[in-house]
Design a protein around this motif. Structure first.
Motif, PDB file in Angstrom:
ATOM      1  N   GLN A  23       0.835  -1.211   0.000  1.00 54.66           N
ATOM      2  CA  GLN A  23       0.000   0.000   0.000  1.00 54.66           C
ATOM      3  C   GLN A  23       0.869   1.260   0.000  1.00 54.66           C
ATOM      4  OE1 GLN A  23      -2.439  -0.721   3.454  1.00 54.66           O
ATOM      5  NE2 GLN A  23      -3.952  -1.900   2.292  1.00 54.66           N
ATOM      6  N   CYS A  31       2.051   1.840  -3.459  1.00 53.55           N
ATOM      7  CA  CYS A  31       0.954   2.378  -4.268  1.00 53.55           C
ATOM      8  C   CYS A  31       0.773   3.864  -4.009  1.00 53.55           C
ATOM      9  CB  CYS A  31      -0.339   1.617  -3.977  1.00 53.55           C
ATOM     10  SG  CYS A  31      -0.348  -0.081  -4.612  1.00 53.55           S
ATOM     11  N   GLN A  32       0.928   4.283  -2.762  1.00 53.54           N
ATOM     12  CA  GLN A  32       0.821   5.703  -2.451  1.00 53.54           C
ATOM     13  C   GLN A  32       1.946   6.489  -3.126  1.00 53.54           C
ATOM     14  OE1 GLN A  32       1.814   7.441   1.506  1.00 53.54           O
ATOM     15  NE2 GLN A  32      -0.385   7.938   1.614  1.00 53.54           N
ATOM     16  N   ALA A  90      -4.079  -7.112  -1.270  1.00 55.36           N
ATOM     17  CA  ALA A  90      -3.207  -5.985  -1.609  1.00 55.36           C
ATOM     18  C   ALA A  90      -2.529  -6.208  -2.954  1.00 55.36           C
ATOM     19  CB  ALA A  90      -2.165  -5.781  -0.512  1.00 55.36           C
TER      20      ALA A  90
END
Length: 533
Positions: free
Chosen positions: A356, A359-360, A395
C-alpha cells in the motif's frame, strides 16, 4: 535501515551453488539452441526460394546493437511429447521486445522452418500473451507471417474456437491506437489470412506471399473450382486487385526495410535510461542453492540488482522472514518484496503495509519469489494466518502500480499467490533456472497422501503394504518434482521466460523502461480500429 552485503561469492558454498546454477543455464541455452537448429535445417529450402530464415528476418528488422528481450522461448516444451530429447521449445515462433528505428516494438515471427510455421497449441497461447503485453504497454505489433495455419493432423476443436482470440486481439490493438504492421513472407491460409486482414499495414513479397481463406485443395474439395495460388491470393493480386496489401516488396530484405521505414514514420520516440555497468551480476549465480531447503538471504539478491547497491529496508526487525525494501533499477524507483522463509502473520501484515505504501508513492513493485508458502501450525492458525494472508493477497490483487515478478527459488502453495504469481497478472514474470513451482514440495505431498492412506486402511482394520506404500510415495514425489521444474512450467507459459540470473538487473531495467514508456505514451484510439479498404 540500509543493507550491506556479507556474502562471499568466492566461498566453497558459493562456488558449489555457482556450478549447479551454471549447469542449469547451459541446459536452458541448449534448449533454446535446439529450436534454432531445427529451424535452420530448412536453410537449403529457404535459400532455394530466395528467402531468409525466420531468425534472420528478426535480426534484420531490429536495430543492430540495441537490446532485445526474448519472450516465452520454452513455450510448448514437454507439451508435444514427454520425451525431453525430442521436444522442440518455442511454440513455433520467435518473439520478443526490441527496437526498430529507435522505437520499442513487439516483434513476432512465424518459425516457418519448423512444420512450415503451423500454429502449435502452446504457440497460440504464446501469441495471445505477446498481444496482451503489447496492449498493456502500447507497443507497435510487428508480425512477420509465414504459416501453414493450424496443423490439421493435430486438430482440436478447442484450439479452433479459442484461436479466435488471436484475431480479436489484433482488432483491439488497432482500436486502441497501437499500430499493427504485418510482413507477409509466405502463406497465410484460412484463419492465417485474417492476420493480414486485421493488420493496419501489410507488406507482401512478390512470388512468395499468399493469403486466402481457402487454398486450391480446399477450394476444389468444397466447390469444385480450380484456381492457382497466385489467382487466389498472390502478392501481386492483393496489392493491385483486392487491396489487402499496401506495399509490394521484391524479397524478404526489401520487405523488412519497408517495415523499418514504416515504424520510423510513426514518429514515436523511446524513453530509455542508460543502465550503468553491473560489477556484481556474476555473484547472482552463487546465491541460490540447488537444494531449496538451504537458507538464502534474499537481500543479497536485491542489493545486486539496485543502482549503486543502495537498498533501504522496511521494518527489518518485524516479520523478518518477509523482506521488503526500496531501491532503484536503471533510475526507476521500485519496491521489493521477497522471502527468507515462510510468510508468517507479521510478514503478511508487513507486506500488505509495504504494498500500500508503494501504491501511495506510485513505485512499481518487484517480487522475488522464494517461499514455501504461508506458515502453518496451531499457533499460526490461532493468530489468524488465513485472514492476514488474505489481506496480503487482496493488496497484491488491488495494487495500483505495475508489478513484476522473478521466481528465484521456491514458489509453493498460496505463497505463489501472495507473491504475485502468474494468476495475479504481473506485467512481466520471469523465472530463474532454479525456480520450483508447486502446491507444495513433492515429499510433503507424498507424505500427506501416505498419512491419508494409512488412516483409511486403519479404519478398515488393515495394515499398509510397505512396498506399495513406498512405490506410491516415490511416484508422487516424481510427479511433483517433474512438474515443479522451471523448464516444465515455462513450457506451460506459466512465466514469460527463464532467464540467466546474471541478466536479472538488465531484464528488470528493460521491463521498467517498457512500463514507463507505455504509461507516458499518448495514443489515438479509433472506435473500430483501422479497417481494410
Amino acid at each position: 535501515m540500509h543493507f550491506s552485503s556479507t556474502w562471499n561469492p568466492e566461498s566453497a558454498v558459493a562456488q558449489q551453488r555457482r556450478e549447479a546454477m551454471l549447469a542449469r543455464v547451459r541446459a536452458l541455452r541448449a534448449l533454446e539452441q535446439r529450436a534454432a537448429d531445427r529451424s535452420a535445417e530448412a536453410r537449403a529450402v529457404f535459400e532455394k526460394r530466395g528467402q531468409l530464415l525466420p531468425r534472420e528476418r528478426v535480426g534484420l528488422l531490429l536495430d543492430p546493437g540495441e537490446p532485445f528481450l526474448p519472450l516465452c522461448t520454452l513455450a510448448g516444451y514437454l507439451q508435444d511429447t514427454k520425451e525431453a530429447e525430442a521436444s522442440i521449445p518455442g511454440g513455433g515462433m520467435v518473439a520478443g521486445i526490441g527496437f526498430v528505428r529507435g522505437v520499442r516494438c513487439m516483434v513476432v515471427a512465424s518459425d516457418s522452418g519448423i512444420d512450415a510455421g503451423a500454429i502449435q497449441p502452446m504457440g497460440l497461447d504464446k501469441i495471445l500473451r505477446l498481444q496482451e503485453i503489447a496492449l498493456l504497454h502500447k507497443l507497435p505489433f510487428l508480425h512477420l507471417v509465414e504459416s501453414a495455419g493450424a496443423n490439421l493432423m493435430r486438430y482440436r476443436v478447442e484450439g479452433f474456437v479459442q484461436g479466435g482470440a488471436l484475431f480479436r486481439n489484433l482488432a483491439r490493438l488497432s482500436a486502441a491506437g497501437i499500430p499493427v504492421i504485418t510482413v507477409q513472407h509466405g502463406s497465410g491460409t484460412a484463419g492465417g489470412a485474417y492476420m493480414p486482414g486485421l493488420s493496419d499495414i501489410v507488406i507482401m513479397v512478390r512470388g512468395r506471399s499468399r493469403a486466402f481463406l481457402a487454398g486450391p485443395p480446399l477450394l476444389k474439395a468444397a466447390t469444385g473450382e480450380v484456381a492457382t495460388e497466385e489467382e487466389l491470393g498472390g502478392a501481386e493480386m492483393h496489392t493491385s486487385v483486392s487491396g489487402l496489401g499496401e506495399y509490394l516488396a521484391e524479397d524478404d530484405r526489401q520487405a523488412l526495410g519497408m517495415a523499418r521505414e514504416l515504424v520510423a514514420s510513426l514518429g514515436w520516440k523511446q524513453q530509455r535510461a542508460k543502465l550503468e555497468s553491473d560489477p556484481h551480476s556474476e555473484d547472482l549465480v552463487t546465491l541460490m542453492p540447488a537444494n531449496l531447503r538451504e537458507p538464502v538471504d534474499m537481500r543479497e539478491v536485491m542489493v545486486r540488482l539496485v543502482d549503486q547497491g543502495t537498498l533501504l529496508e522496511f521494518k527489518s526487525a518485524y516479520g523478518a522472514a518477509t523482506v521488503c525494501a526500496q531501491g532503484r533499477i536503471g533510475g526507476h524507483a521500485v519496491g521489493f518484496v521477497s522471502n527468507n522463509g515462510p510468510i508468517d502473520v507479521a510478514g503478511a501484515n508487513k507486506a500488505t503495509h509495504f504494498i500500500q505504501w508503494m501504491c501511495q508513492l506510485g513505485h512499481p513493485i518487484v517480487y522475488l519469489q522464494n517461499t514455501t508458502g504461508y506458515m502453518v501450525g496451531r499457533d499460526s492458525e490461532q493468530a489468524g494466518m488465513i485472514k492476514h494472508g488474505s489481506k496480503m493477497i487482496q493488496a497484491v490483487t488491488s495494487a495500483t502500480v505495475p508489478q513484476v515478478t522473478i521466481q528465484c527459488g521456491a514458489s509453493f502453495g498460496a505463497g505463489n499467490y501472495g507473491m504475485c504469481g502468474r494468476a495475479y497478472a504481473p506485467r512481466f514474470l520471469f523465472s530463474w533456472p532454479s525456480a520450483r513451482t508447486a502446491v507444495m514440495g513433492g515429499e510433503q505431498a507424498a507424505r500427506t497422501m501416505q498419512i491419508v492412506t494409512e488412516a483409511a486402511l486403519a479404519r478398515k482394520g488393515q495394515v499398509p503394504d510397505p512396498a506399495q506404500a513406498q512405490a506410491q510415495f516415490d511416484k508422487i514425489v516424481g510427479v511433483f518434482e517433474q512438474q515443479a521444474d522451471a523448464f516444465h512450467t515455462s513450457g506451460l507459459l506459466l512465466d514469460d521466460g527463464v532467464i540467466d540470473p546474471r541478466d536479472t538487473r538488465a531484464v528488470l531495467a528493460f521491463c521498467l523502461d517498457t512500463i514507463a514508456e507505455g504509461a507516458a505514451r499518448e495514443l489515438r484510439p479509433v472506435q473500430f480500429g483501422v479497417a481494410r479498404m
